[in-house]
Design a protein around this motif. Structure first.
Motif, mmCIF file in Angstrom:
data_model
loop_
_atom_site.group_PDB
_atom_site.id
_atom_site.type_symbol
_atom_site.label_atom_id
_atom_site.label_comp_id
_atom_site.label_asym_id
_atom_site.label_seq_id
_atom_site.Cartn_x
_atom_site.Cartn_y
_atom_site.Cartn_z
ATOM 1 N N MET A 174 10.663 -5.188 -0.993
ATOM 2 C CA MET A 174 11.137 -3.946 -1.599
ATOM 3 C C MET A 174 12.050 -3.245 -0.601
ATOM 4 O O MET A 174 11.584 -2.639 0.365
ATOM 5 N N PHE A 200 4.994 -7.042 -0.026
ATOM 6 C CA PHE A 200 3.622 -7.392 -0.390
ATOM 7 C C PHE A 200 3.619 -8.823 -0.916
ATOM 8 O O PHE A 200 4.660 -9.374 -1.282
ATOM 9 N N THR A 253 1.477 -0.608 -10.392
ATOM 10 C CA THR A 253 2.934 -0.483 -10.314
ATOM 11 C C THR A 253 3.417 -0.402 -8.875
ATOM 12 O O THR A 253 2.814 0.255 -8.032
ATOM 13 N N HIS A 254 4.532 -1.091 -8.617
ATOM 14 C CA HIS A 254 5.269 -0.971 -7.361
ATOM 15 C C HIS A 254 6.627 -0.366 -7.697
ATOM 16 O O HIS A 254 7.221 -0.699 -8.724
ATOM 17 N N TYR A 255 7.129 0.497 -6.824
ATOM 18 C CA TYR A 255 8.346 1.257 -7.142
ATOM 19 C C TYR A 255 9.185 1.472 -5.893
ATOM 20 O O TYR A 255 8.667 1.737 -4.811
ATOM 21 N N HIS A 304 1.664 2.802 -2.432
ATOM 22 C CA HIS A 304 2.476 1.759 -1.804
ATOM 23 C C HIS A 304 1.697 1.089 -0.683
ATOM 24 O O HIS A 304 0.792 1.689 -0.099
ATOM 25 N N ILE A 356 7.024 -3.677 -11.705
ATOM 26 C CA ILE A 356 7.898 -3.237 -10.619
ATOM 27 C C ILE A 356 9.024 -2.393 -11.206
ATOM 28 O O ILE A 356 9.753 -2.855 -12.087
ATOM 29 N N LYS A 386 -4.637 -8.067 -7.451
ATOM 30 C CA LYS A 386 -3.708 -9.187 -7.298
ATOM 31 C C LYS A 386 -4.402 -10.519 -7.548
ATOM 32 O O LYS A 386 -5.456 -10.793 -6.985
#
Length: 389
Positions: A209, A200, A150-152, A184, A111, A77
């Protein structure tokens, strides 16, 4: 400093496994991390002490041998300015070029806001959910995920059957598979069948999310104060994030897997059929963080951007919220209800969103939203300059 989570699936049960993380593409001079958790062939690694905003490469070491046939990469990040991509809706096992196009954008992260596959699993068999992840990771999405952090969050087709909700018989198995297979941050609800909502932060932005399936009321329920997508516990958490004084100088990106901008349609699976709760949320935004929030969504199989003109659902108005809808990655166009977007709507496959946040440390930040596709066409744009002072 920064950290990262990597989930690895092997061809046999996991033993004698370590994760190697390096600044070099050949994995030379790596640091190592042992698995935090293992379930069958799946191992989860949490790596800390990494430099912020830095490209890293990773691979696995099995019984002392470093396996270099498949090397992944991720960026940690950034501390301030950053760029991310987002989208939703791709067919099971899709090998579309859109996933490679997103990698080529070189975003800091991606995302996925739902419908990672269309298996529409209708039973309480966790093996089916794991099989769906295996198919997904062996195709186009797997190429993307192994090259971009990746965030999902799931939606209906990848959580259960079409238009599924909290009554789904396989709810516990679906969320357990998510916990096992998806990297995650810490989830807000504990236990193997807890809802999967979480947040986050990147720079001065908070990404929320939400899980709009595993605690949701049936779409046909009466649209009153008892009908909910979030459930009472998640909604209280969501509202607390938006009103927390510690977040007063931050911008929020709310990742909503169900379409927000759409006219009222009784019994609809989008927010069009949950208008009482939508108004409650809009009123809370208006009172606590108006001008410091945007919604990222998909599901409708179209791409569109609204500056808030058509996304004001607060009581008496005065609560416009910008909405950026990006879909489909690889599905046929399907509008999933009506709704107007001030910057236009585009239909077609291979569509995704790019968001660039420029933060020089002053009282305002600049947020540039661009809708694009595999061909590189500009489909819609919007710039926001929220005041965070």
């Amino acid at each position: 400093m920064s950290d990262a989570t990597v989930v690895v699936t092997m061809t046999e049960n996991v033993t004698g496994l370590r994760l190697a993380v390096s600044l070099n593409s050949d994995l030379s001079s790596p640091i190592y991390a042992g698995p935090e958790d293992t379930v069958g062939r799946v191992a989860r690694f949490d790596v800390s002490g990494l430099a912020a905003g830095t490209q890293y490469y990773y691979g696995v070491e099995l019984d002392g041998e470093l396996l270099t046939k498949k090397i992944g990469k991720l960026k940690t990040k950034p501390a301030a300015s950053f760029k991310f991509a987002f989208a939703s809706c791709n067919s099971s096992g899709s090998d579309s070029a859109v996933f490679d196009a997103i990698v080529a954008e070189d975003p800091d992260f991606f995302i996925h806001v739902g419908d990672l596959h269309y298996e529409d699993i209708s039973s309480a068999d966790i093996a089916l959910f794991n099989d769906a992840f295996n198919v997904t990771l062996a195709s186009g999405p797997g190429r993307l995920f192994s090259n971009v952090a990746t965030h999902y969050i799931f939606d209906d087709h990848d959580y259960g059957p079409n238009d599924s909700d909290g009554t789904f018989v396989g709810r516990a198995q679906s969320v357990e598979a998510y916990r096992q297979r998806v990297p995650h941050p810490t989830l807000e609800e504990a236990g193997p069948d807890g809802a999967i909502y979480h947040s986050f932060e990147v720079g001065r932005c908070v990404f929320i999310m939400t899980d709009l399936r595993s605690r949701a009321s049936p779409k046909g329920a009466t649209d009153d104060a008892s009908k909910t997508m979030m459930g009472a516990t998640q909604k209280a958490w969501f509202k607390d994030l938006l009103s927390d004084p510690a977040n007063a100088g931050k911008f929020f990106f709310w990742c909503s897997s169900r379409v927000f901008t759409t006219t009222t349609i009784a019994g609809h699976d989008s927010w069009a059929g949950f208008t009482t709760e939508r108004t409650e949320i809009a009123d809370h935004i208006k009172a606590n963080c108006l001008g410091r929030i945007a919604i990222l969504t998909g599901d409708r199989h179209q791409l569109g951007i609204d500056d808030g003109t058509n996304s004001d659902y607060a009581t008496g108005g005065g609560g416009p919220v910008p909405v950026f809808m990006a879909a489909p990655l690889d599905r046929a166009t399907n509008t999933h209800g009506s709704g107007t977007f001030s910057e236009g709507v585009s239909s077609g496959q291979g569509q995704y969103g790019i968001v660039e946040v420029t933060d020089s440390g002053g009282s305002t930040i600049t947020i540039d939203m661009t809708g694009t596709n595999t061909a590189g066409a500009t489909l819609a744009t919007l710039q926001l300059t929220p005041d965070l002072s």
